[in-house]
Structure formats: C-alpha cells, structure tokens
Write a protein that holds these residues in place. Structure first.
Motif, PDB file in Angstrom:
ATOM      1  N   GLN A  55       0.834  -1.197   0.000  1.00  0.00           N
ATOM      2  CA  GLN A  55       0.000   0.000   0.000  1.00  0.00           C
ATOM      3  C   GLN A  55       0.879   1.261   0.000  1.00  0.00           C
ATOM      4  O   GLN A  55       0.595   2.224  -0.704  1.00  0.00           O
ATOM      5  CB  GLN A  55      -0.887  -0.025   1.238  1.00  0.00           C
ATOM      6  CG  GLN A  55      -2.028   0.947   1.201  1.00  0.00           C
ATOM      7  CD  GLN A  55      -2.882   0.834   2.465  1.00  0.00           C
ATOM      8  OE1 GLN A  55      -2.999  -0.238   3.072  1.00  0.00           O
ATOM      9  NE2 GLN A  55      -3.459   1.934   2.878  1.00  0.00           N
ATOM     10  N   LEU A 112      -1.544   4.083 -13.518  1.00  0.00           N
ATOM     11  CA  LEU A 112      -2.395   3.839 -12.349  1.00  0.00           C
ATOM     12  C   LEU A 112      -3.152   2.525 -12.522  1.00  0.00           C
ATOM     13  O   LEU A 112      -3.290   1.739 -11.579  1.00  0.00           O
ATOM     14  CB  LEU A 112      -3.422   4.969 -12.156  1.00  0.00           C
ATOM     15  CG  LEU A 112      -2.936   6.354 -11.751  1.00  0.00           C
ATOM     16  CD1 LEU A 112      -4.113   7.238 -11.372  1.00  0.00           C
ATOM     17  CD2 LEU A 112      -1.979   6.293 -10.581  1.00  0.00           C
ATOM     18  N   ILE A 113      -3.641   2.300 -13.757  1.00  0.00           N
ATOM     19  CA  ILE A 113      -4.381   1.056 -14.013  1.00  0.00           C
ATOM     20  C   ILE A 113      -3.455  -0.135 -13.790  1.00  0.00           C
ATOM     21  O   ILE A 113      -3.801  -1.101 -13.104  1.00  0.00           O
ATOM     22  CB  ILE A 113      -4.960   1.047 -15.447  1.00  0.00           C
ATOM     23  CG1 ILE A 113      -6.025   2.148 -15.571  1.00  0.00           C
ATOM     24  CG2 ILE A 113      -5.561  -0.320 -15.802  1.00  0.00           C
ATOM     25  CD1 ILE A 113      -6.526   2.401 -16.968  1.00  0.00           C
ATOM     26  N   GLY A 158      -2.883  -0.662 -10.174  1.00  0.00           N
ATOM     27  CA  GLY A 158      -4.042  -1.302  -9.550  1.00  0.00           C
ATOM     28  C   GLY A 158      -4.018  -2.803  -9.747  1.00  0.00           C
ATOM     29  O   GLY A 158      -4.243  -3.576  -8.809  1.00  0.00           O
ATOM     30  N   LEU A 181      -1.268  -4.403  -7.631  1.00  0.00           N
ATOM     31  CA  LEU A 181      -1.620  -4.547  -6.215  1.00  0.00           C
ATOM     32  C   LEU A 181      -2.654  -5.665  -6.022  1.00  0.00           C
ATOM     33  O   LEU A 181      -2.514  -6.491  -5.105  1.00  0.00           O
ATOM     34  CB  LEU A 181      -2.118  -3.213  -5.643  1.00  0.00           C
ATOM     35  CG  LEU A 181      -2.403  -3.205  -4.138  1.00  0.00           C
ATOM     36  CD1 LEU A 181      -1.180  -3.671  -3.337  1.00  0.00           C
ATOM     37  CD2 LEU A 181      -2.792  -1.821  -3.649  1.00  0.00           C
ATOM     38  N   ASP A 232     -11.313   0.443  -6.255  1.00  0.00           N
ATOM     39  CA  ASP A 232     -11.774  -0.682  -5.426  1.00  0.00           C
ATOM     40  C   ASP A 232     -10.662  -1.527  -4.815  1.00  0.00           C
ATOM     41  O   ASP A 232     -10.921  -2.538  -4.174  1.00  0.00           O
ATOM     42  CB  ASP A 232     -12.733  -1.584  -6.227  1.00  0.00           C
ATOM     43  CG  ASP A 232     -12.060  -2.305  -7.387  1.00  0.00           C
ATOM     44  OD1 ASP A 232     -10.864  -2.068  -7.637  1.00  0.00           O
ATOM     45  OD2 ASP A 232     -12.742  -3.103  -8.050  1.00  0.00           O
ATOM     46  N   ILE A 233      -9.430  -1.093  -5.019  1.00  0.00           N
ATOM     47  CA  ILE A 233      -8.332  -1.934  -4.514  1.00  0.00           C
ATOM     48  C   ILE A 233      -8.359  -1.986  -2.979  1.00  0.00           C
ATOM     49  O   ILE A 233      -8.293  -3.055  -2.381  1.00  0.00           O
ATOM     50  CB  ILE A 233      -6.978  -1.411  -5.024  1.00  0.00           C
ATOM     51  CG1 ILE A 233      -6.967  -1.456  -6.554  1.00  0.00           C
ATOM     52  CG2 ILE A 233      -5.834  -2.232  -4.462  1.00  0.00           C
ATOM     53  CD1 ILE A 233      -5.836  -0.689  -7.186  1.00  0.00           C
ATOM     54  N   GLY A 234      -8.494  -0.796  -2.359  1.00  0.00           N
ATOM     55  CA  GLY A 234      -8.527  -0.749  -0.898  1.00  0.00           C
ATOM     56  C   GLY A 234      -9.752  -1.481  -0.356  1.00  0.00           C
ATOM     57  O   GLY A 234      -9.667  -2.209   0.642  1.00  0.00           O
ATOM     58  N   ILE A 268      -9.063  -5.113  -0.399  1.00  0.00           N
ATOM     59  CA  ILE A 268      -8.141  -5.529   0.673  1.00  0.00           C
ATOM     60  C   ILE A 268      -8.912  -5.630   1.989  1.00  0.00           C
ATOM     61  O   ILE A 268      -8.792  -6.599   2.735  1.00  0.00           O
ATOM     62  CB  ILE A 268      -6.965  -4.537   0.817  1.00  0.00           C
ATOM     63  CG1 ILE A 268      -6.101  -4.570  -0.441  1.00  0.00           C
ATOM     64  CG2 ILE A 268      -6.138  -4.844   2.065  1.00  0.00           C
ATOM     65  CD1 ILE A 268      -4.961  -3.571  -0.429  1.00  0.00           C
ATOM     66  N   GLY A 313     -19.702  -0.796   5.462  1.00  0.00           N
ATOM     67  CA  GLY A 313     -18.390  -0.218   5.151  1.00  0.00           C
ATOM     68  C   GLY A 313     -18.479   0.594   3.869  1.00  0.00           C
ATOM     69  O   GLY A 313     -18.870   0.071   2.830  1.00  0.00           O
ATOM     70  N   THR A 346     -11.569  12.891  -3.020  1.00  0.00           N
ATOM     71  CA  THR A 346     -12.047  13.910  -2.081  1.00  0.00           C
ATOM     72  C   THR A 346     -13.579  14.016  -2.176  1.00  0.00           C
ATOM     73  O   THR A 346     -14.271  14.117  -1.165  1.00  0.00           O
ATOM     74  CB  THR A 346     -11.402  15.277  -2.414  1.00  0.00           C
ATOM     75  OG1 THR A 346      -9.993  15.077  -2.524  1.00  0.00           O
ATOM     76  CG2 THR A 346     -11.680  16.305  -1.362  1.00  0.00           C
ATOM     77  N   ILE A 364     -16.021   4.098   7.616  1.00  0.00           N
ATOM     78  CA  ILE A 364     -15.591   4.591   6.302  1.00  0.00           C
ATOM     79  C   ILE A 364     -14.087   4.388   6.139  1.00  0.00           C
ATOM     80  O   ILE A 364     -13.336   4.382   7.121  1.00  0.00           O
ATOM     81  CB  ILE A 364     -15.969   6.082   6.098  1.00  0.00           C
ATOM     82  CG1 ILE A 364     -15.324   6.987   7.155  1.00  0.00           C
ATOM     83  CG2 ILE A 364     -17.488   6.255   6.101  1.00  0.00           C
ATOM     84  CD1 ILE A 364     -15.511   8.493   6.886  1.00  0.00           C
ATOM     85  N   LYS A 400      -7.682   4.337   7.540  1.00  0.00           N
ATOM     86  CA  LYS A 400      -6.943   4.226   6.281  1.00  0.00           C
ATOM     87  C   LYS A 400      -6.172   2.923   6.281  1.00  0.00           C
ATOM     88  O   LYS A 400      -5.279   2.705   5.467  1.00  0.00           O
ATOM     89  CB  LYS A 400      -5.968   5.395   6.145  1.00  0.00           C
ATOM     90  CG  LYS A 400      -6.652   6.711   5.896  1.00  0.00           C
ATOM     91  CD  LYS A 400      -5.629   7.771   5.557  1.00  0.00           C
ATOM     92  CE  LYS A 400      -6.315   9.106   5.363  1.00  0.00           C
ATOM     93  NZ  LYS A 400      -5.443  10.123   4.851  1.00  0.00           N
ATOM     94  N   SER A 416      -9.090  -1.336  11.123  1.00  0.00           N
ATOM     95  CA  SER A 416     -10.547  -1.179  11.109  1.00  0.00           C
ATOM     96  C   SER A 416     -11.247  -2.494  11.433  1.00  0.00           C
ATOM     97  O   SER A 416     -12.340  -2.489  11.993  1.00  0.00           O
ATOM     98  CB  SER A 416     -11.019  -0.605   9.777  1.00  0.00           C
ATOM     99  OG  SER A 416     -10.568  -1.391   8.730  1.00  0.00           O
TER     100      SER A 416
END
Ligand code: B12
Length: 215
Positions: free
Chosen positions: A47, A67-68, A71, A74, A107-109, A112, A149, A155, A181, A201, A206
């Motif tokens: 991460q 970025l793709i 993703g 990861l 949606d990666i996070g 996870i 969740g 932002t 969240i 984060k 969490s």
C-alpha cells in the motif's frame, strides 16, 4: 521471518512498477510461510508502494495507464498473499455490507478490506463500485448486516458517504447499523462530517474496531 530490507525493496519495486521484482520478493515471502501479522505488514508495505505511484502520478511522471497497471499489480499481489491472511472458515462474526460510494470507481482498498474481514471471520456482502446511497440502503434491507463499510479515495467521495448516511437516516435504518468509512480521503474530521461511527486508512486496524462492535 520477514526481512526489513526486503520490505523496503518491495515498496520501491512497487513505486517503480517493477512487476518481476515485486512478484519475486512476494514469492520469497510466501515461501517462508509468514504468519497473519507478518502478511498484513506486507500488505501495508504494498500500500505504501502505491503512495509512491500516486506521487509520481501527481508530478507528471506517471499517467492514468500507469495507475491502471498499478491497480492490477496490487490486486494480483493481494491474491498471492490472500491464502496467508487466514482460512476464512472461522465462526462467522457478523455481516458487513461493503461498497465504493457513488462517483468513485477505486476498489483496490475495498478489496483488501474485504479479504482481511473475511479472513477475520466476517461475512462480507460486496455491492461493488460507484454505488448510489439507495443501493446501500437496499443491500442493508436484504442482508441485515451489523456493519456497513463505505469505501472511497476521491475527495468528492466524502460527500457521497455523507449522502449515503443520510439515506439510512431517511428510512430509519441509521441506528440499526454501525458505519465505518475507509480510503485515502477519510479523516477524523471527514468521519464527523459524514456522520459515520469510525474511519480508517488501514484495513487491519478497522477490522479490530468492527470486531469490538460485535462483542
Ligand atoms: C490505482 C489508482 C487508480 C486506478 C484504480 C483501479 C482500481 N481498480 O481501484 C484507476 C486508474 C482506475 C484510477 C482512476 C482515477 N483516479 Co486514481 N488513483 C489510484 C492510486 C494510484 C492508488 C489508489 C489505491 O488503490 N491505493 C491503495 C489502497 C490499498 O489504499 P486505500 O484505497 O486507501 O485502501 C486502504 C485503506 O484506506 C482502507 N480502506 C479502503 N477502503 C476501505 C473501506 C472500509 C469500510 C474501511 C474500514 C477501510 C478501507 O484499507 C485499505 C487497505 O489498508 C491513487 C493514489 C494514492 N496515493 O492513493 C490515485 C488517486 C486516488 N486517483 C486519483 C484520481 C484523480 C483519479 C481519476 C480522476 C484520474 C483521471 N484523471 O481519470 C480517476 C477517478 C475515476 C473515478 N471516478 O473514481 C487521485 C484522487 C485525487 C482526489 N483527492 O480526489 C489520486 C489520489 C491520485 C493523485 N495523487 O492525484 N485511479
């Protein structure tokens, strides 16, 4: 045992999008059969590698295509580590309805968080990305989870999260669920603004909060 120098190298390899190196380091970790805590540490390092990718995107070194690719890198890395995060067969602790909020396709996070929650014994109903408040409300009516969740890294997602919480209030369901969240954009202030019960984060942290709610 995991070696700290390898973790630092993993983070840099991620930032460089050096696929061969990332998989090489991960395969040697997996061969050493790390325990759950060590595996979560490795997930965290990947991460942090993504943060380097984000910085390179911001300063113009990387583009959306990168970025793709990041993703996918990861997601594939988490798939390799998933078997080490737990067997997912523990007694079901409770249900979490999870999704990425409206306007956000990251949606990666979320994935996870889902993997770690399932490994910790939660049933997770994943409703996907770019989900309108009404879709969350509908899923709660159907699945009757203890926890909802909301994931979002933009932002702008903070406002979508707020609209989602308000949609629960409007139908009288807000007090039936705990709402957590997560994602790059969340903070203590955002949590208060959204009207959620918790924020994070960091998926492993969490999950501890979610588990505490069900004691
Ligand atoms: C990969 C990526 C993409 C990929 C997403 C692929 C995918 N399948 O998700 C693609 C290329 C599609 C993409 C698209 C865009 N992206 Co983008 N992206 C990223 C990047 C590099 C990494 C995000 C990520 O996956 N991080 C890793 C994960 C693991 O971290 P995480 O999401 O925070 O998740 C962890 C915790 O937050 C927590 N968590 C996550 N969800 C949840 C949920 C719950 C309930 C809980 C409790 C915890 C939790 O647990 C996770 C694990 O510990 C970031 C940069 C960055 N540094 O974040 C930019 C970034 C988020 N993107 C950005 C932008 C601008 C975009 C685009 C608008 C680009 C464009 N011009 O088209 C589009 C957005 C389209 C949209 N409507 O959503 C900006 C956002 C700026 C802002 N402040 O709003 C960033 C910050 C890049 C930047 N520095 O400018 N992106």
């Amino acid at each position: 045992m995991i070696i700290l120098a390898d973790l630092a190298e993993l983070k840099l390899a991620f930032g460089d999008l050096d696929e061969a190196k990332v998989y090489g380091i991960l395969d040697s970790f997996v061969a050493n059969n790390p325990n759950n805590d060590e595996t979560q540490k490795i997930v965290e390092v990947c991460q942090h590698g993504m943060e380097i990718v984000g910085e390179k995107f911001e300063n113009g070194e990387y583009f959306v295509g990168d970025l793709i690719f990041a993703g996918e890198l990861l997601s594939d890395s988490i798939d390799r580590l998933k078997p080490l995060l737990g067997d997912g067969n523990a007694v079901t602790r409770g249900t979490i309805v999870l999704g990425t909020v409206e306007g956000d396709i990251h949606d990666i996070g979320k994935n996870i968080f889902k993997s770690i929650a399932e490994a910790a014994g939660f049933k997770v109903v994943d409703i996907g990305i770019d989900q309108a408040p009404e879709a969350f409300v509908e899923a709660v009516k159907i699945h009757k989870p203890e926890i909802v969740g909301l994931s979002g890294v933009l932002t702008l997602s903070i406002d979508s999260m707020k609209r989602t919480v308000e949609a629960f209030k409007a139908v009288g369901l807000r007090n039936e669920v705990k709402i957590t969240i997560g994602g790059n954009a969340v903070s203590d202030e955002a949590c208060r603004y959204v009207g959620a019960d918790a924020w994070s984060k960091n998926a492993p942290d969490s999950i501890k909060v979610c588990s505490g709610w069900l004691l």
